[in-house]
Design an enzyme around this catalytic site. Structure first.
Site, PDB file in Angstrom:
ATOM      1  N   THR A   1       0.835  -1.202   0.000  1.00 47.08           N
ATOM      2  CA  THR A   1       0.000   0.000   0.000  1.00 47.08           C
ATOM      3  C   THR A   1       0.874   1.258   0.000  1.00 47.08           C
ATOM      4  O   THR A   1       1.983   1.230   0.535  1.00 47.08           O
ATOM      5  CB  THR A   1      -0.862  -0.031   1.284  1.00 47.08           C
TER       6      THR A   1
ATOM      7  N   GLY B   1      -5.574  -4.213   7.835  1.00 47.56           N
ATOM      8  CA  GLY B   1      -6.561  -3.141   7.884  1.00 47.56           C
ATOM      9  C   GLY B   1      -7.642  -3.305   8.933  1.00 47.56           C
ATOM     10  O   GLY B   1      -8.102  -2.318   9.519  1.00 47.56           O
TER      11      GLY B   1
HETATM   12  N1  ASP Z   1      -4.109  -1.673   5.011  1.00 43.27           N
HETATM   13  C1  ASP Z   1      -4.418  -2.260   3.734  1.00 43.27           C
HETATM   14  C2  ASP Z   1      -5.719  -2.972   3.806  1.00 43.27           C
HETATM   15  O1  ASP Z   1      -5.988  -3.590   4.826  1.00 43.27           O
HETATM   16  C3  ASP Z   1      -3.409  -3.205   3.267  1.00 43.27           C
HETATM   17  C4  ASP Z   1      -2.038  -2.641   3.219  1.00 43.27           C
HETATM   18  O2  ASP Z   1      -1.681  -1.782   3.983  1.00 43.27           O
HETATM   19  O3  ASP Z   1      -1.271  -3.069   2.353  1.00 43.27           O
HETATM   20  O4  ASP Z   1      -6.455  -2.963   2.846  1.00 43.27           O
END
Ligand code: ASP
Length: 324
Positions: free
Chosen positions: A201, A255
């Site tokens: 991300t 997340g």
């Molecule tokens: N936080 C993101 C999610 O849960 C994933 C990530 O940080 O790569 O969608």
């Protein structure tokens, strides 16, 4: 913090008439150094640097924090190495469903999108939601439809496809005992690459010369997500938050835990009401609260005075120290 890393870059301009700061993250959960081929690591670092350059160019010219973080995130959305825009993780059904959010710390205005499949730059769409709609969050086809009506670039869903993400999907589905959807052949005959960004991300936080803070986050979410799952990135207060009297914060990691802790706002609350320094606040939120709940990940933050901070859960991430 050894073994795993968080990709992180930041810069600060301190001059007579300028005092701006910007920090970017490219996700957490990156594989151990020895697992990443040098050319891939170089490309990853170059991608981060390109994003940083785009943001710095705006801030150094006296531009607003919002423009800077959007410019930085758009560069990373276009880079297939990151799990955002092109290069996004796949759902269990073999689709790319993109989430993004942006927040203006000076007005508390915010915009977010979940599950978009056709908009090239989800962060631009989040900004359009904030500035050109009466809403904060749009999802799915409706969000893409709004993007098209606003003249934002639309692409075929296949634009977001990358072979390495597809192979990561196949591996994850196998681990989960789920069937691989049609489209597997698209991965081609290339050698499997290590799944060197379980997350990937991207996010950016900045303070401009006028003292305005802003935060942005963009992601494809978790590999093999199902049922229209949306993570923390587009949830204001969870993965993304900004308030000029506290800080701007963007997260990456598991997340569901960030949502339950409203983690990005928790950092702001710790600064504003508990008087913690920014670094103490991000450490308390990540190494204290997130870790205690069983979550993994990291955050970046910029404070009202332009200070920069980052924290990452020990189990999964450490920092590119030479760039932090
Ligand atoms: N936080 C993101 C999610 O849960 C994933 C990530 O940080 O790569 O969608």
């Amino acid at each position: 913090m050894t073994g795993h890393r968080q990709a992180l870059v930041g810069d600060r301009g301190l001059g007579k008439d300028s005092d701006w700061s910007i920090v970017l993250h490219g996700g957490a959960g990156v594989a151990e150094h020895k697992d990443m081929p040098p050319e891939r690591e170089a490309a990853f670092r170059a991608g981060m640097a390109a994003g940083l350059d785009a943001g710095v160019a705006v801030l150094a010219a006296g531009g607003p924090a919002l423009d800077a973080i959007q410019a930085a995130v758009e560069v990373l959305e276009d880079d297939p190495l990151f799990n955002a825009g092109r290069g996004a993780a796949f759902t269990a059904d073999g689709a790319n469903e993109l989430d993004a959010a942006i927040m203006d710390g000076s007005t508390l205005a915010a915009g977010a999108v979940g599950g978009v499949t056709r908009t090239r730059h989800p962060i631009a769409l989040a900004r359009a939601v904030m500035e050109r709609s009466p809403h904060v969050m749009l999802v799915g086809q409706g969000a893409d439809g709004f993007a098209a009506s606003m003249g934002l670039e639309q692409v075929e869903p296949s634009f977001f496809f990358t072979g390495s993400r597809w192979r990561a999907l196949e591996a994850e589905l196998e681990a989960l005992g789920l069937p691989v959807p049609p489209g597997a052949g698209r991965a081609g005959a290339a050698q499997p690459e290590p799944d060197d960004h379980r997350f990937g991300t991207v996010g950016a936080v900045a303070r401009d010369s006028n003292g305005r803070l802003a935060a942005a986050t963009s992601t494809g979410g978790m590999t093999a997500k199902r049922w229209g799952r949306v993570g923390d990135s587009p949830i204001i207060g969870a993965g993304t938050y900004a308030a000029d009297d506290a800080c701007a914060c963007s997260g990456t990691g598991s997340g569901e835990y960030f949502i339950r802790l409203t983690l990005a706002r928790e950092v702001a609350v710790l600064v504003k009401y508990k008087g913690l320094s920014l670094q103490a606040a991000v450490d308390e939120a990540i190494q204290g609260q997130l870790t205690a709940l069983g979550g993994d990940g990291g955050v970046i933050a910029v404070g009202a005075g332009g200070e920069m901070a980052a924290s990452s859960g020990e189990r999964l991430v450490a920092i590119f120290k030479d760039e932090a």
